[in-house]
Motif scaffolding. Structure first.
Motif, mmCIF file in Angstrom:
data_model
loop_
_atom_site.group_PDB
_atom_site.id
_atom_site.type_symbol
_atom_site.label_atom_id
_atom_site.label_comp_id
_atom_site.label_asym_id
_atom_site.label_seq_id
_atom_site.Cartn_x
_atom_site.Cartn_y
_atom_site.Cartn_z
ATOM 1 N N ARG A 96 0.251 0.853 14.652
ATOM 2 C CA ARG A 96 0.486 -0.139 15.901
ATOM 3 C C ARG A 96 1.632 -0.999 15.234
ATOM 4 O O ARG A 96 1.265 -1.867 14.492
ATOM 5 C CB ARG A 96 -0.637 -0.569 16.462
ATOM 6 C CG ARG A 96 -0.415 -1.709 17.760
ATOM 7 C CD ARG A 96 -0.237 -0.704 18.972
ATOM 8 N NE ARG A 96 -1.657 0.328 19.139
ATOM 9 C CZ ARG A 96 -2.652 -0.172 19.600
ATOM 10 N NH1 ARG A 96 -2.835 -1.555 19.886
ATOM 11 N NH2 ARG A 96 -3.636 0.654 19.654
ATOM 12 N N PHE A 100 0.540 -6.419 18.941
ATOM 13 C CA PHE A 100 -1.062 -6.188 19.686
ATOM 14 C C PHE A 100 -1.766 -7.085 20.213
ATOM 15 O O PHE A 100 -1.321 -8.147 20.241
ATOM 16 C CB PHE A 100 -1.764 -5.169 18.617
ATOM 17 C CG PHE A 100 -2.286 -6.174 17.599
ATOM 18 C CD1 PHE A 100 -3.649 -6.193 17.639
ATOM 19 C CD2 PHE A 100 -1.588 -6.456 16.452
ATOM 20 C CE1 PHE A 100 -4.397 -6.879 16.757
ATOM 21 C CE2 PHE A 100 -2.170 -7.311 15.716
ATOM 22 C CZ PHE A 100 -3.551 -7.583 15.542
ATOM 23 N N LEU A 114 -0.451 -1.818 25.246
ATOM 24 C CA LEU A 114 0.173 -0.831 24.383
ATOM 25 C C LEU A 114 1.678 -0.810 24.556
ATOM 26 O O LEU A 114 2.532 0.211 24.593
ATOM 27 C CB LEU A 114 -0.516 0.483 24.670
ATOM 28 C CG LEU A 114 -1.907 0.698 24.354
ATOM 29 C CD1 LEU A 114 -2.525 2.042 24.913
ATOM 30 C CD2 LEU A 114 -2.309 0.357 22.909
#
Length: 666
Positions: A96, A100, A114
């Motif tokens: 990621r 986030f 996302l």
């Protein structure tokens, strides 16, 4: 002292009001000349510290660093240059990159927010209408071309197409929101297709450019490309401070830092400091050294954190400095300076009357040495807190260290703390290592408000009637009634004080006395001790702080404390001096200042006390005198001896010729 890629800027901040390492060794040990007094004398105010124990539930990141935080509802958003995240120290890593979100209460990483960005996030703002505004060094968002500035839907990370702000001309380094104005700083020459150099202002709701904001930073230092690196706006929305790599603002000379009036049509304020003109250690490495700026309190002052290595006192290198917002003209100097001893400060935050700072420094209050702890140095590893009144550290020392708690592969130390940000849950931190508070906190975490504490300022008594206490023999103290003008010697008593032996200069603060205590085996032969005092009995003593061991208080011939300063005279000198003295930790300032005075022979002073706005002082001839005292009059005389009045001559019973004197109010 790290140097940074120009591809990012540590962000912070949607404030509560709107929702490669180069180590430079300097061979010479630096000495500090006696400094001239500043006219501004800030008074300590009540303050609240966050806990030193980071919250356990926050997730972790790795690779790169965390650079930005924002809160929307109960969700925390984290931006930076990291590429992986995980929930706990034993969880599997998740790919990621750059941005986030997690639940503020539980720390659970969001599985619905996302967004996909192809470059680092430098700044986050909780914008109007529940938007998340993102600034950084990216070209595409969710597969769509969108350069360096975008607004996202905070639940999913989808791009809000109707928000038109963009920075096609270069990287966004910092964002600040005030009201509906979004201020933008970076390495750009265009915003929304309009020519803007380094700075711009947008409508935060729509992203549209404000055409009335025509303020431009130009010409980089040492032949480099210009960029604005850090900005902040005062709480009233009237003043913007900008720091970065520039020589001019709207063609006016403003080296690295400038103030902008943003009321009405924005304009450059008549304010500049030449302490940011000279280079620090290596101008090819430290092109500019202003790293972070932040307004404090009601906006009447602001602080600047710097890097740069050696270069002071001609330049504010590797230092935290305070300026007064209302001051005008060139050649502005700081109200106070806290030098690290040539280690970098990368971020600052002001909250609840505390200044927090982060970086890769090892000490604060350290002007007397380079790359080592000098006289006065106070250990603070990578993170610290200081008081706005004097810049002295307070007793808050979590340390940027993981201790024995780091998992395999974690980094115990790094060059930077890019962001400190006070959110609703506490003080968030982002760094490029994994240890904080002797725990594992991979790249990010938060010091919670819960578990913190309040600092209440302490001072000598403010009443005009009480008692002067005078050491008249080993363990013997005369207690003499005094109403600020007259001694009542008829009612004087001598009290046995067995805990008060080998005493020198003494000053009373609140419910205790600080005093010079001759103690065999100490580094200087004497130390500053503390004893509780209830108005009649002096309690047992203890050392005020081991950080003061370098200082020899036996040289003091008189002393009193007021508003964060220890005023004193010393043997063999004919001046009234002061050092900062922080009661929360009992730390003594490393720099000695001379207060401008006239008409008093300070070399003859023996014992001092502050009583109702006046200095009451004894002398070698045994007399006791009083003179008005106002430190805010500097640089003119804070004491004028022409107004000195005789309180009492020496008598066989009382001779006011000892340094051990203090005043108390019943």
């Amino acid at each position: 002292m790290p140097t940074y890629s120009l591809s990012w800027r540590s962000t912070r901040r949607h404030r509560l009001r709107a929702a490669a390492v180069a180590l430079v060794t300097v061979a010479a040990v630096l000495t500090v000349p006696t400094a001239a007094s500043a006219a501004v004398v800030p008074a300590p105010e009540p303050a609240t510290l966050v806990s030193t124990d980071p919250a356990d539930q926050t997730p972790h990141a790795r690779n790169g660093e965390a650079r930005a935080f924002a809160e929307i509802g109960n969700t925390v958003y984290v931006g930076g240059s990291f590429t992986q995240i995980r929930q706990t120290a034993t969880s599997a890593w998740i790919a990621r990159s750059y941005l986030f979100a997690y639940d503020r209460t539980t720390g659970t990483i969001s599985t619905t927010f996302l967004p996909v960005l192809d470059g680092a996030v430098n700044s986050l703002i909780a914008g109007p209408g529940g938007t998340l505004i993102v600034g950084g060094a990216f070209k595409n968002v969710n597969g769509v071309s969108r350069r360096n500035l975008v607004a996202l839907e905070p639940s999913t990370g989808m791009m809000i197409d109707s928000w038109v702000g963009r920075s096609d001309g270069g990287t966004v380094r910092d964002l600040v929101l005030h009201g509906n104005w979004l201020y933008v700083a970076g390495a750009f020459n265009w915003l929304n297709g309009t020519a803007h150099s380094g700075l711009g202002r947008l409508d935060a709701t729509t992203g549209e450019i404000d055409p009335t904001f025509d303020i431009n930073t130009t010409v980089g230092r040492h032949g480099t490309s210009m960029y604005a690196w850090t900005i902040d706006v005062s709480p009233d929305g009237g003043t913007l401070v900008v720091g970065g790599n520039f020589l001019y603002v709207n063609d006016l000379p403003r080296n690295q830092i400038a103030l902008i009036d943003v009321t009405g049509t924005p304009s450059v304020i008549d304010w500049s400091s030449e302490r940011f003109v000279a280079p620090c250690a290596n101008p090819t490495t430290f092109v500019h050294y202003v790293q972070d700026v932040r307004f404090g309190g009601d906006g009447t002052w602001f602080v600047v954190g710097t890097n740069g290595g050696s270069g002071w006192p001609s330049a504010y290198c590797d230092a935290l400095v305070r300026f007064e917002t209302a001051h005008r003209g060139p050649n502005q100097v700081a109200t106070w300076v806290n030098f690290t001893g040539n280690d970098t400060i990368t971020s600052v935050e002001v909250a609840d009357n505390i200044i927090y700072l982060g970086g890769h420094f090892r000490w604060l209050n350290n002007p007397n040495a380079s790359d080592r702890a000098g006289n006065g140095a106070i250990d603070r590893l990578g993170i610290g807190a200081v008081t706005p009144a004097t810049g002295m550290p307070v007793n808050w020392n979590p340390r940027r260290s993981g201790g024995s708690d780091l998992p395999s592969g974690a980094s115990s130390w790094g060059s930077s703390v890019p962001v400190l940000w006070r959110g609703s849950a506490g003080l968030y931190f982002g760094h490029n290592s994994d240890g904080m508070g002797n725990e594992y906190h991979g790249r990010l975490g938060v010091f919670p408000i819960s578990g913190g504490r309040t600092i209440i300022p302490k001072n000598p008594p403010t009443g005009s009637s009480g008692h002067l206490h005078l050491n008249v023999g080993p363990g013997q103290v005369a207690r003499v009634p005094f109403d600020s003008t007259t001694l009542d010697t008829a009612n004087a008593t001598v009290v046995s004080q067995p805990n008060y032996t080998d005493a020198g200069a003494t000053w009373l603060v609140d419910d205790r006395i600080y005093w010079s205590h001759v103690v065999a085996g100490t580094p200087t032969g004497s130390r500053i001790d503390v004893s509780l005092f209830n108005g009649s009995t002096i309690g047992g003593s203890w050392e005020a702080s081991g950080y003061n061991d370098w200082y020899n208080p036996a040289l003091l011939t008189g002393a009193f404390y007021l508003d964060g300063r220890l005023y004193y005279t010393r043997s063999g000198a004919n001046n009234l001096y002061y050092r900062y003295f922080e009661i929360d930790g009992n730390y003594l300032g490393a720099t000695e200042f001379v207060l401008p005075t006239t008409g008093v022979t300070w070399s003859a002073v023996r014992g001092m006390a502050w009583v109702d706005g006046r200095i009451v002082y004894g002398a070698t001839n045994g007399s006791l005198r009083s003179v008005a005292f106002d430190p805010t009059l500097a640089p003119t005389a804070a004491v004028n001896g022409a107004g000195s009045t005789l309180v009492a001559e020496a008598t066989p019973e009382l001779t006011w010729s000892t340094a051990s004197m203090f005043f108390s109010v019943p």
